[in-house]
Each structure stands twice: as structure tokens, then as C-alpha cells.
Design a protein around this motif. Structure first.
Motif, PDB file in Angstrom:
ATOM      1  N   LEU A  20       0.813  -1.217   0.000  1.00 46.39           N
ATOM      2  CA  LEU A  20       0.000   0.000   0.000  1.00 46.39           C
ATOM      3  C   LEU A  20       0.850   1.271   0.000  1.00 46.39           C
ATOM      4  CD1 LEU A  20      -3.119  -0.762   2.231  1.00 46.39           C
ATOM      5  CD2 LEU A  20      -2.943  -0.622  -0.243  1.00 46.39           C
ATOM      6  N   ASP A  39      11.603   3.511   4.337  1.00 48.83           N
ATOM      7  CA  ASP A  39      11.291   2.133   4.751  1.00 48.83           C
ATOM      8  C   ASP A  39      12.492   1.591   5.527  1.00 48.83           C
ATOM      9  OD1 ASP A  39       8.972  -0.020   3.593  1.00 48.83           O
ATOM     10  OD2 ASP A  39      10.755  -0.944   4.470  1.00 48.83           O
ATOM     11  N   TYR A 184      -2.597  -6.973  16.449  1.00 47.55           N
ATOM     12  CA  TYR A 184      -3.058  -6.189  15.297  1.00 47.55           C
ATOM     13  C   TYR A 184      -4.283  -5.341  15.680  1.00 47.55           C
ATOM     14  CZ  TYR A 184      -3.472  -5.026  10.329  1.00 47.55           C
ATOM     15  OH  TYR A 184      -3.497  -4.355   9.125  1.00 47.55           O
TER      16      TYR A 184
HETATM   17  N1  LIG Z   1      -2.725  -4.925   2.778  1.00 43.37           N
HETATM   18  C1  LIG Z   1      -3.901  -4.926   3.381  1.00 43.37           C
HETATM   19  O1  LIG Z   1      -4.800  -5.714   3.068  1.00 43.37           O
HETATM   20  C2  LIG Z   1      -4.184  -3.929   4.476  1.00 43.37           C
HETATM   21  C3  LIG Z   1      -5.488  -3.780   4.941  1.00 43.37           C
HETATM   22  C4  LIG Z   1      -5.755  -2.875   5.940  1.00 43.37           C
HETATM   23  C5  LIG Z   1      -4.737  -2.113   6.464  1.00 43.37           C
HETATM   24  N2  LIG Z   1      -3.473  -2.266   6.010  1.00 43.37           N
HETATM   25  C6  LIG Z   1      -2.417  -1.432   6.597  1.00 43.37           C
HETATM   26  O2  LIG Z   1      -1.793  -0.699   5.569  1.00 43.37           O
HETATM   27  C7  LIG Z   1      -0.420  -0.485   5.902  1.00 43.37           C
HETATM   28  C8  LIG Z   1       0.451  -1.015   4.752  1.00 43.37           C
HETATM   29  O3  LIG Z   1       0.146  -2.379   4.564  1.00 43.37           O
HETATM   30  P1  LIG Z   1       0.836  -3.237   3.433  1.00 43.37           P
HETATM   31  O4  LIG Z   1      -0.098  -4.295   3.064  1.00 43.37           O
HETATM   32  O5  LIG Z   1       1.372  -2.340   2.396  1.00 43.37           O
HETATM   33  O6  LIG Z   1       2.024  -3.916   4.255  1.00 43.37           O
HETATM   34  P2  LIG Z   1       3.432  -4.407   3.714  1.00 43.37           P
HETATM   35  O7  LIG Z   1       3.855  -5.462   4.666  1.00 43.37           O
HETATM   36  O8  LIG Z   1       3.372  -4.703   2.270  1.00 43.37           O
HETATM   37  O9  LIG Z   1       4.351  -3.111   3.920  1.00 43.37           O
HETATM   38  C9  LIG Z   1       4.774  -2.672   5.165  1.00 43.37           C
HETATM   39  C10 LIG Z   1       6.141  -2.017   5.007  1.00 43.37           C
HETATM   40  O10 LIG Z   1       6.573  -1.580   6.295  1.00 43.37           O
HETATM   41  C11 LIG Z   1       7.966  -1.777   6.355  1.00 43.37           C
HETATM   42  N3  LIG Z   1       8.433  -1.836   7.744  1.00 43.37           N
HETATM   43  C12 LIG Z   1       8.384  -2.871   8.605  1.00 43.37           C
HETATM   44  N4  LIG Z   1       8.965  -2.529   9.760  1.00 43.37           N
HETATM   45  C13 LIG Z   1       9.365  -1.248   9.622  1.00 43.37           C
HETATM   46  C14 LIG Z   1      10.033  -0.327  10.472  1.00 43.37           C
HETATM   47  N5  LIG Z   1      10.429  -0.674  11.709  1.00 43.37           N
HETATM   48  N6  LIG Z   1      10.292   0.922  10.021  1.00 43.37           N
HETATM   49  C15 LIG Z   1       9.924   1.283   8.757  1.00 43.37           C
HETATM   50  N7  LIG Z   1       9.309   0.451   7.912  1.00 43.37           N
HETATM   51  C16 LIG Z   1       9.031  -0.791   8.341  1.00 43.37           C
HETATM   52  C17 LIG Z   1       8.215  -3.095   5.622  1.00 43.37           C
HETATM   53  O11 LIG Z   1       9.562  -3.202   5.189  1.00 43.37           O
HETATM   54  C18 LIG Z   1       7.211  -2.997   4.487  1.00 43.37           C
HETATM   55  O12 LIG Z   1       7.814  -2.477   3.313  1.00 43.37           O
HETATM   56  C19 LIG Z   1      -0.176  -1.206   7.210  1.00 43.37           C
HETATM   57  O13 LIG Z   1      -0.310  -0.273   8.261  1.00 43.37           O
HETATM   58  C20 LIG Z   1      -1.297  -2.214   7.253  1.00 43.37           C
HETATM   59  O14 LIG Z   1      -1.611  -2.625   8.551  1.00 43.37           O
HETATM   60  C21 LIG Z   1      -3.167  -3.148   5.013  1.00 43.37           C
END
Ligand SMILES: NC(=O)c1ccc[n+]([C@@H]2O[C@H](COP(=O)([O-])OP(=O)(O)OC[C@H]3O[C@@H](n4cnc5c(N)ncnc54)[C@H](O)[C@@H]3O)[C@@H](O)[C@H]2O)c1
Length: 273
Positions: A20, A39, A184
Motif C-alpha cells: 500500500l 522504509d 493487530y
Molecule cells: N494490505 C492490506 O490488506 C491492508 C489492509 C488494511 C490495512 N493495512 C495497513 O496498511 C499499511 C500497509 O500495509 P501493506 O499491506 O502495504 O504492508 P506491507 O507489509 O506490504 O508493507 C509494510 C512495510 O513496512 C515496512 N516496515 C516494517 N517494519 C518497519 C520499520 N520498523 N520501520 C519502517 N518500515 C518498516 C516493511 O519493510 C514494508 O515495506 C499497514 O499499516 C497495514 O496494517 C493493510
């Protein structure tokens, strides 16, 4: 459309290498923003940002930086680098999180009875403390400049409990079935509290803070999981990864200038059923 325009403004996204984060970047680029993509995983950030860099003729508009949101020194480092370039971050998206994919893994995720404090704290440090630390660092500068927007990325699980029936596997006893971890729910609900707090704290300094709670995004999950989840969603399907662009553009620009402290739940109607 003028109120959507972010030309000459810098937007910083945490966890920008993820599914996202990359989409938020595209959405903001499309309304003229300059981007600071951060990141923990710099190699992944470089690789996954290629699509954004290609779309942007002027390379100076996009800055990639390693930043660990759970580490104050790492955030401070980024603040210093940005200050040296005389850049003011007027939009911050707290997006980084550990996003446990329960449907892909049966053993890693613990039930309440097997709660692991270490894992819990690790997740909180990234998803909740990380958002707080970034809000403090960048929000303080925004408050001094009398302008800014902070957007926290939560989840539909900020307003509903996970339906653990989504994750059940054949051949596993009920007591051992995988579940979405409690961390979560706590982190994502906590972000709503953080949003409300920050939204009033700097309201007189023209710094707004809102929260976007997306529903599940389709991303090669197994078919059984997808079918089960789709049945819980009035729209009858999971979200496509680009379906939050409009919300991001609205929430990060002046088009939402009178919106503050709110949690916008965008989940295909799941939480209404
Ligand atoms: N994908 C979904 O279906 C979904 C649905 C609802 C909410 N969300 C929320 O959207 C956001 C993004 O989700 P996503 O699916 O892209 O997740 P993702 O796992 O693809 O991306 C998360 C990113 O955070 C980075 N990260 C991890 N630890 C870190 C740290 N200590 N410092 C900096 N970066 C760090 C990771 O390297 C990764 O690139 C999250 O907050 C997630 O909870 C996602």
C-alpha cells in the motif's frame, strides 16, 4: 480540483516499500506532490519504487531514505537529512506496520493462550509507537510552520473484531486453529486514539490528523480465504490495491481541510454488516 493539488509540497510515507505504501506514493505523485519514501528495508524500497521513479520526469521530486520508525535515532537522522536540504514535510503518512498474513501461515501466529510478549512489543513498536514517534518529530515541525497533515493508516480491524473463522484450516483441532493476533487489533485501534489526540493537540497550529482504515486488499491470498472474506463484505470482494488512491488524495490535501480527528473506514461495507 485546485484543492487536491500538492505541487511543491513534500509528503513523507513510512513503510513505503510495501504493497500500500507504493500505492499511496502513486496517488500523491498524481496530484503533484514531491515524495520522501522511507522504509526499514532500503533495498526493497529501491526496487519497489522503480515504477514511481519511471513515472516522474523530475527525479528531484522523489527521495528514498532508510528509516526505522521504531528507532528514534533513525527518525532523527531522516529529520536532519531533510532539514539540510531545506525541505519541509507538510504531509506525513504513518503507514509502516508488521502485517501478519495469517492465511498464509499456520504456525507463526499465536492464539491468546500462547501470547508472546516479545512479539507483541515488537509489533507495537512499529505499528503504534512508530506512528507516535513520527507524529511527534514531524508534527512538531509542522506546528512551528503552522501547517501540516498527518494521516495514520489503520485497518477495518480498528472498528471490528477479526472474524477468526476466516483463518481456520482443515485437520487442525479447534484449540490450535490459527488466529489473527490480538496485537493487530490493539495497534490498529490504538491508532484511532492517537489520531484523536494529535488532531486536537495541534489544531490551533493548523495541523490536522486523520486516520484511514482500509479493508483487506487482494494480493494472491489463497482462494478459500478470499471466498470466506468476500462473503463478509457487502461489495462481495476484497479491495484492489489502487482503490484507496482517491481517499489518500482527499485526506492529504486541502480538499479535506475541515476534516480532523476522524477515522475513515473504507472497507467495501464490511464493518456495516
Ligand atoms: N494490505 C492490506 O490488506 C491492508 C489492509 C488494511 C490495512 N493495512 C495497513 O496498511 C499499511 C500497509 O500495509 P501493506 O499491506 O502495504 O504492508 P506491507 O507489509 O506490504 O508493507 C509494510 C512495510 O513496512 C515496512 N516496515 C516494517 N517494519 C518497519 C520499520 N520498523 N520501520 C519502517 N518500515 C518498516 C516493511 O519493510 C514494508 O515495506 C499497514 O499499516 C497495514 O496494517 C493493510
Amino acid at each position: 480540483m485546485k484543492k487536491f493539488d500538492l505541487t511543491n509540497q513534500y509528503c513523507l510515507i513510512t513503510g513505503a516499500a510495501g504493497l500500500l505504501g507504493n500505492e499511496h506514493a502513486l496517488a500523491l505523485l498524481n496530484i503533484g506532490a514531491n515524495l520522501i519514501l522511507t522504509d526499514l528495508n532500503y533495498a526493497k524500497l529501491k526496487k519497489n519504487s522503480q515504477n514511481i521513479i519511471k513515472k516522474n520526469a523530475n527525479k528531484n521530486k522523489i527521495i528514498l531514505l532508510k528509516m526505522d520508525v521504531s528507532d528514534e535515532n533513525s527518525i532523527e537522522n531522516v529529520v536532519q537529512k531533510i532539514n539540510k536540504k531545506n525541505i519541509f514535510v507538510s504531509v506525513l503518512i504513518n503507514n509502516a506496520a508488521l502485517n501478519p498474513k495469517v492465511e498464509k501461515n499456520t504456525e507463526k501466529f499465536t492464539r491468546l493462550e500462547h501470547f508472546n510478549t516479545k512479539d507483541f512489543l515488537k509489533e507495537c513498536k512499529i505499528g503504534l509507537l512508530g506512528a507516535l514517534l513520527c507524529s511527534i518529530k514531524f508534527g512538531t515541525i509542522m506546528a512551528k510552520k503552522n501547517r501540516g497533515v498527518i494521516l495514520n493508516i489503520s485497518s477495518d480491524l480498528s472498528v471490528i473484531s477479526p472474524d477468526q473463522r476466516l483463518y481456520t484450516k482443515k485437520g487442525i483441532k479447534a484449540n490450535n486453529q490459527p488466529v489473527k493476533p490480538v496485537s493487530y487489533s490493539i495497534i490498529k485501534s490504538g491508532l484511532v486514539g492517537l489520531t484523536r489526540y494529535v488532531s486536537t493537540y495541534w489544531a490551533d497550529k493548523n495541523v490536522r490528523c486523520n486516520c484511514l482504515s482500509p479493508g483487506g486488499v487482494e494480493n494472491n491470498q489463497n482462494i478459500i480465504f478470499k471466498k470466506r472474506l468476500s462473503k463478509l463484505i457487502p461489495a462481495g470482494r476484497m479491495a484492489k490495491k489502487d482503490e484507496y488512491h482517491g481517499a489518500i488524495q482527499f485526506l492529504c490535501s486541502d480538499s479535506s481541510s475541515y476534516l480532523n480527528g476522524q477515522n475513515i473506514v473504507m472497507d467495501g461495507g464490511r464493518s456495516v454488516w
